[in-house]
Design an enzyme around this catalytic site. Structure first.
Site, short mmCIF file in Angstrom:
data_model
loop_
_atom_site.label_atom_id
_atom_site.label_comp_id
_atom_site.label_asym_id
_atom_site.label_seq_id
_atom_site.Cartn_x
_atom_site.Cartn_y
_atom_site.Cartn_z
N SER A 10 -6.00 -46.95 18.45
CA SER A 10 -5.25 -46.42 17.30
C SER A 10 -4.83 -47.49 16.29
O SER A 10 -4.64 -47.20 15.12
CB SER A 10 -4.01 -45.66 17.78
OG SER A 10 -3.11 -46.53 18.46
N ARG A 11 -4.67 -48.73 16.75
CA ARG A 11 -4.12 -49.76 15.86
C ARG A 11 -4.87 -51.08 16.02
O ARG A 11 -5.65 -51.26 16.95
CB ARG A 11 -2.65 -50.01 16.19
CG ARG A 11 -1.76 -48.82 15.98
CD ARG A 11 -0.30 -49.18 16.21
NE ARG A 11 -0.05 -49.63 17.57
CZ ARG A 11 0.94 -50.46 17.91
NH1 ARG A 11 1.74 -50.93 16.99
NH2 ARG A 11 1.12 -50.82 19.17
N VAL A 61 -4.11 -45.73 30.27
CA VAL A 61 -5.20 -46.37 31.01
C VAL A 61 -4.75 -46.86 32.39
O VAL A 61 -5.58 -47.03 33.29
CB VAL A 61 -5.84 -47.55 30.22
CG1 VAL A 61 -6.50 -47.07 28.95
CG2 VAL A 61 -4.84 -48.67 29.96
N ASN A 89 -10.16 -52.17 25.27
CA ASN A 89 -9.34 -52.94 24.34
C ASN A 89 -7.85 -52.83 24.65
O ASN A 89 -7.07 -53.70 24.25
CB ASN A 89 -9.64 -52.47 22.91
CG ASN A 89 -8.64 -53.01 21.90
OD1 ASN A 89 -8.63 -54.19 21.60
ND2 ASN A 89 -7.77 -52.13 21.40
N SER A 141 -8.89 -62.50 25.85
CA SER A 141 -8.01 -63.28 25.00
C SER A 141 -8.23 -64.76 25.25
O SER A 141 -8.66 -65.16 26.33
CB SER A 141 -6.55 -62.94 25.32
OG SER A 141 -5.66 -63.86 24.70
N TYR A 154 -0.05 -62.29 31.11
CA TYR A 154 -1.15 -61.90 30.22
C TYR A 154 -2.40 -62.74 30.51
O TYR A 154 -3.53 -62.23 30.52
CB TYR A 154 -0.69 -62.09 28.77
CG TYR A 154 -1.60 -61.50 27.71
CD1 TYR A 154 -1.82 -60.12 27.64
CD2 TYR A 154 -2.21 -62.31 26.76
CE1 TYR A 154 -2.64 -59.58 26.65
CE2 TYR A 154 -3.02 -61.79 25.76
CZ TYR A 154 -3.23 -60.42 25.71
OH TYR A 154 -4.04 -59.89 24.72
N ALA A 156 -3.17 -64.09 33.38
CA ALA A 156 -3.69 -63.62 34.67
C ALA A 156 -4.46 -62.31 34.48
O ALA A 156 -5.55 -62.12 35.04
CB ALA A 156 -2.56 -63.42 35.66
N LYS A 158 -5.91 -61.04 31.70
CA LYS A 158 -7.15 -61.21 30.94
C LYS A 158 -8.14 -62.09 31.70
O LYS A 158 -9.36 -61.88 31.63
CB LYS A 158 -6.86 -61.80 29.55
CG LYS A 158 -6.05 -60.86 28.65
CD LYS A 158 -6.76 -59.54 28.41
CE LYS A 158 -6.10 -58.71 27.33
NZ LYS A 158 -6.78 -57.41 27.11
N ILE A 187 -5.34 -63.50 15.89
CA ILE A 187 -5.86 -62.50 14.95
C ILE A 187 -4.67 -61.81 14.29
O ILE A 187 -3.68 -61.48 14.95
CB ILE A 187 -6.72 -61.44 15.69
CG1 ILE A 187 -7.81 -62.13 16.54
CG2 ILE A 187 -7.33 -60.45 14.70
CD1 ILE A 187 -8.86 -62.90 15.79
#
Length: 243
Positions: A10-11, A61, A89, A141, A154, A156, A158, A187
């Site tokens: 969505s974003r 998810v 994603n 990432s 995060y 761990a 990814k 980004i």
């Protein structure tokens, strides 16, 4: 009907990927979201404006039963539909020093990226193998490749998806299914809006943050037939910050 599913579509990067696939492919775009219905509808409008078709699928998810239930219901309603591309994603951050990190902040971040990858991809795996074609792209990432202080959870999460990408790619390559990971650096999205951009660009050789559209271009290439011989790769898109 051939479809591409984008989780967290969505974003930000997810929305940019949906819109890019709408232009570059003939796929019917499945936009997954959990909370922000308005943004999901906005992304769908942009897809339709680009001459493509799509629909919105709401599920968390991290919830295996909910993923299975929503996707089974969708598949039953669309028996001719084939999901050829999955872009995992969906991800969240809950940054903080490890010594102060709560169990909830650890688990929720791991669950979203790593279990989310399993729950969604596993649902379609047998169908893809029977179909003998597929494209799986996992958005990871810089943190999952290099590790980032204040993001042990995060990193761990990814990093786990990076390893899963390499292993799954070897299992299913013979069936013409590729599995790759895309590792964005800084980004410009909602997720990075709180960061001190002026300070951080000093670390980035190209001297700027990337744009979500640039990540989407890379994903679109990996989903295409042109990328048939690329699998098990982690492709950095970070303006030159290498781990």
């Amino acid at each position: 009907m051939k479809c591409a599913l984008v989780t967290g579509g969505s974003r930000g990067i997810g929305s940019a990927i949906c819109q890019k696939l709408a232009i570059d492919t003939d796929y019917h775009i499945l936009i997954n979201y959990q909370f922000n219905k308005e943004e999901a509808e906005n992304t769908l409008e942009k897809i339709i404006a680009k001459g493509a078709t799509g629909e919105i699928l709401k599920f968390d998810v991290t919830n295996f039963d909910e993923v299975k239930s929503v996707l089974t219901e969708w598949q039953d309603a669309n028996p001719e539909a084939v999901v050829e591309a999955i872009i995992n994603n969906a991800g969240i951050t809950k940054d903080g020093l490890f010594m102060w990190m709560s169990q909830e902040d650890w688990s929720s971040v791991i669950n979203t990226s790593l279990n989310g990858f399993f729950n969604v991809t596993n649902f379609f795996m047998q169908k893809m193998l029977r179909n003998k074609f597929g494209r799986i792209v996992n958005i990871v990432s810089l943190s999952g490749v290099k590790g980032t202080a204040g993001q042990t959870n995060y990193s761990a999460a990814k990093g786990g998806v990076v390893a899963a990408t390499k292993a799954l790619a070897q299992e299913i390559a013979k069936r013409n299914i590729t599995v790759n990971a895309v590792a964005p650096g800084f980004i410009r999205t909602d997720m990075t809006s709180e960061l001190d951009e002026k300070e951080l660009i000093k670390m980035i050789p190209v001297n700027r943050f990337g744009e979500a559209e640039e990540v989407a271009d890379l994903v679109s290439f990996l989903v295409s037939k042109k990328a048939s011989y690329i699998t098990g790769e982690v492709i950095n898109i970070n303006g030159g910050i290498y781990s």
